[in-house]
Design an enzyme around this catalytic site. Structure first.
Site, mmCIF file in Angstrom:
data_model
loop_
_atom_site.group_PDB
_atom_site.id
_atom_site.type_symbol
_atom_site.label_atom_id
_atom_site.label_comp_id
_atom_site.label_asym_id
_atom_site.label_seq_id
_atom_site.Cartn_x
_atom_site.Cartn_y
_atom_site.Cartn_z
ATOM 1 C CG PHE A 16 7.941 4.928 7.504
ATOM 2 C CD1 PHE A 16 7.321 6.340 7.303
ATOM 3 C CD2 PHE A 16 7.145 4.227 8.170
ATOM 4 C CE1 PHE A 16 6.084 6.634 7.554
ATOM 5 C CE2 PHE A 16 5.549 4.382 8.350
ATOM 6 C CZ PHE A 16 5.289 5.746 7.914
ATOM 7 C CD GLU A 17 10.774 1.445 13.711
ATOM 8 O OE1 GLU A 17 11.248 2.041 14.403
ATOM 9 O OE2 GLU A 17 10.552 0.468 13.426
ATOM 10 C CB ILE A 18 4.068 5.849 12.830
ATOM 11 C CG1 ILE A 18 4.542 6.776 11.810
ATOM 12 C CG2 ILE A 18 3.469 6.570 13.984
ATOM 13 C CD1 ILE A 18 3.515 7.462 10.950
#
Ligand SMILES: Nc1nc2c(ncn2[C@@H]2O[C@H](COP(=O)(O)OP(=O)(O)OP(=O)(O)O)[C@@H](O)[C@H]2O)c(=O)[nH]1
Ligand SMILES: *[C@@H]1O[C@H](CO)[C@@H](O)[C@H](O)[C@H]1NC(C)=O
Ligand SMILES: [Mg+2]
Length: 425
Positions: free
Chosen positions: A312-314
């Site tokens: 998960f990354e933004i």
């Protein structure tokens, strides 16, 4: 006789019951973001402020709309409706109306194989249901081989925004010329014998190197400023009741996470040496207000193995395309650890974020509830979980457990931990 009339009565009861249910369905409507079920919770889209909602009305939303005709005009069998001639169940013209406000220059991005189709379909469905059905952001799919028609057909039907499919150039998914193939092979054989996870895999190494240094440079990604990475078989447990891209942009965040943990040391024995070499060669890239204490307990001498979990990354793509990040990646890449060891993109991104960015440019999304096998981030705070209609078990929350590094992030940023964290240690 007796049995016959009982059966008859049963049929009638059945029919009445069925009609009642259909009537109920047709008159009730699904809750939308315009009318939150919650009381007291003020969501960012509650106010009908400047309604520029049509800023991107999307051709795509028309494309996924069911046929406008809801009556059985054609001679096809429509059993439900023929049973209930006076009731026409309302067919929504859109899956969900768009949230108001302007969109950010952003996209979802997924690296996947054709064989990942049904696993990524699950992830997309959840991201759409919990967030993107109201925002319609684009989705970029990348693959080292061409995507097949089935993959494109299913994923484009699930994504409410535009979909893009890209092939990865060979230079971004192969051994660079300075790598000694014999040495790399010996390493894989050794790791296989030591049963290190993915230790004998070539493709996993290409994947980690690609995610570390190249995905943001793909031609399809050049047109965007922010990305949200989504992997197969992940879950979102809560509504995302605002636009995280907007949050990133408005608050000048460059990188974000939901889970953090310690890396397997066997996969990165010399990574920190390589990082120290980079720090020496490029002191100009190290932020004076960095998060070194997230990575090291002795002021940078040794690595404590903490990293943000990058499935998960933004994040901000322009940061990854910056000179600082480019120099960082190239320096590590030249040292060969993607192949002579098994460096993951998680420690690589994390170390870069912690050293090149200012502390406050890294964000922890407590309100984005997330699962990737085997870890769960379930938001701390019952109020929040109820408001966001979460379906995760708070006891599964990994944040405050011993193997998580998230406490360190809170401590070094001097942020108060959310109420209730002590109960989950
Ligand atoms: N195109 C392509 N994508 C890959 C390949 N290997 C992995 N991926 C993708 O890269 C991402 C990470 O791979 P995963 O297999 O999920 O690795 P992981 O998350 O470390 O391990 P898991 O616990 O198995 O999920 C996923 O989005 C995969 O779909 C590959 O050989 N080709
Ligand atoms: C979006 O961001 C990219 C990268 O910064 C930029 O090249 C592009 O022009 C931007 N597009 C819009 C519409 O602003
Ligand atoms: Mg995965």
């Amino acid at each position: 006789m007796a049995t016959g009339s009982t059966r008859y009565l049963r049929y009638i009861l059945f029919a009445v019951f069925g009609i009642a249910i259909l009537y109920f369905i047709s008159t009730s409507s699904l809750p939308s973001y315009a009318q939150p079920l919650t009381s007291g919770g003020k969501f960012s889209w509650d106010s009908p402020s400047d309604d520029s909602s049509s800023s991107k009305p999307k051709e795509a939303s028309d494309a996924v709309s069911p046929p406008k005709q809801s009556s059985p005009a054609s001679g096809e069998t429509r059993p439900l409706q023929s049973m209930t001639p006076n009731i026409t169940p309302a067919v929504p013209s859109e899956l969900s109306p768009p949230a108001p406000g302007e969109r950010v220059n952003a996209t979802f991005v997924t690296l996947a194989r054709n064989s990942d189709l049904w696993e990524i379909a699950r992830s997309i469905r959840q991201v759409e249901d919990r967030f993107n059905r109201n925002y319609n952001y684009d989705w970029v799919f990348l693959n080292d081989k061409p995507f097949d028609d089935q993959f494109k057909k299913i994923t484009s039907s699930l994504v409410s925004g535009k979909t893009h499919y890209g092939e990865i150039p060979t230079e971004h998914w192969s051994f660079p010329p300075w790598i000694d193939q014999k040495k790399a092979e010996a390493v894989r054989e050794d790791m296989r014998r030591r049963r290190i996870i993915y230790g004998d895999s070539i493709s996993y190494r290409h994947m980690c190197r690609f995610e570390s240094g190249f995905f943001f440079r793909h031609p399809l990604m050049q047109q965007f400023e922010y990305y949200w990475r989504v992997e197969p078989s992940v879950e979102l447990f809560c509504d995302v009741h605002y636009d995280p891209f907007r949050f990133m942009k408005d608050n000048k965040k460059k990188y974000s996470f939901v889970l953090s943990l310690y890396e397997y040391v066997e996969t990165i024995p010399t990574l920190w040496d390589s990082v120290k070499k980079f720090i020496k060669a490029h002191p100009e890239h190290i932020s004076p207000d960095n998060s070194m204490s997230f990575l090291s307990d002795d002021g940078g001498e040794t690595y404590n193995k903490c990293h943000f979990w990058s499935n998960f990354e933004i994040g901000n793509l322009d940061w990854l395309r910056s000179q600082a990040y480019q120099d960082f990646f190239e320096s590590l890449d030249k040292d060969g650890g993607f192949f002579y060891e098994r460096w993951g993109d998680a420690p690589v991104h994390s170390i870069a974020a912690a050293l090149l960015l200012r502390k406050e440019e890294i964000h922890f999304f407590n309100d984005i509830a997330y699962y990737h096998v085997p870890f769960t981030h379930c938001p701390t705070g019952e109020d929040l979980r109820l408001k966001l209609r979460c379906h995760c078990n708070p006891q599964d929350n990994f944040d405050w457990k011993g193997y998580s590094c998230t406490s360190r992030y809170f401590d070094l940023n001097k942020i108060a931990k959310p109420e209730g964290w002590m109960d989950q240690v």
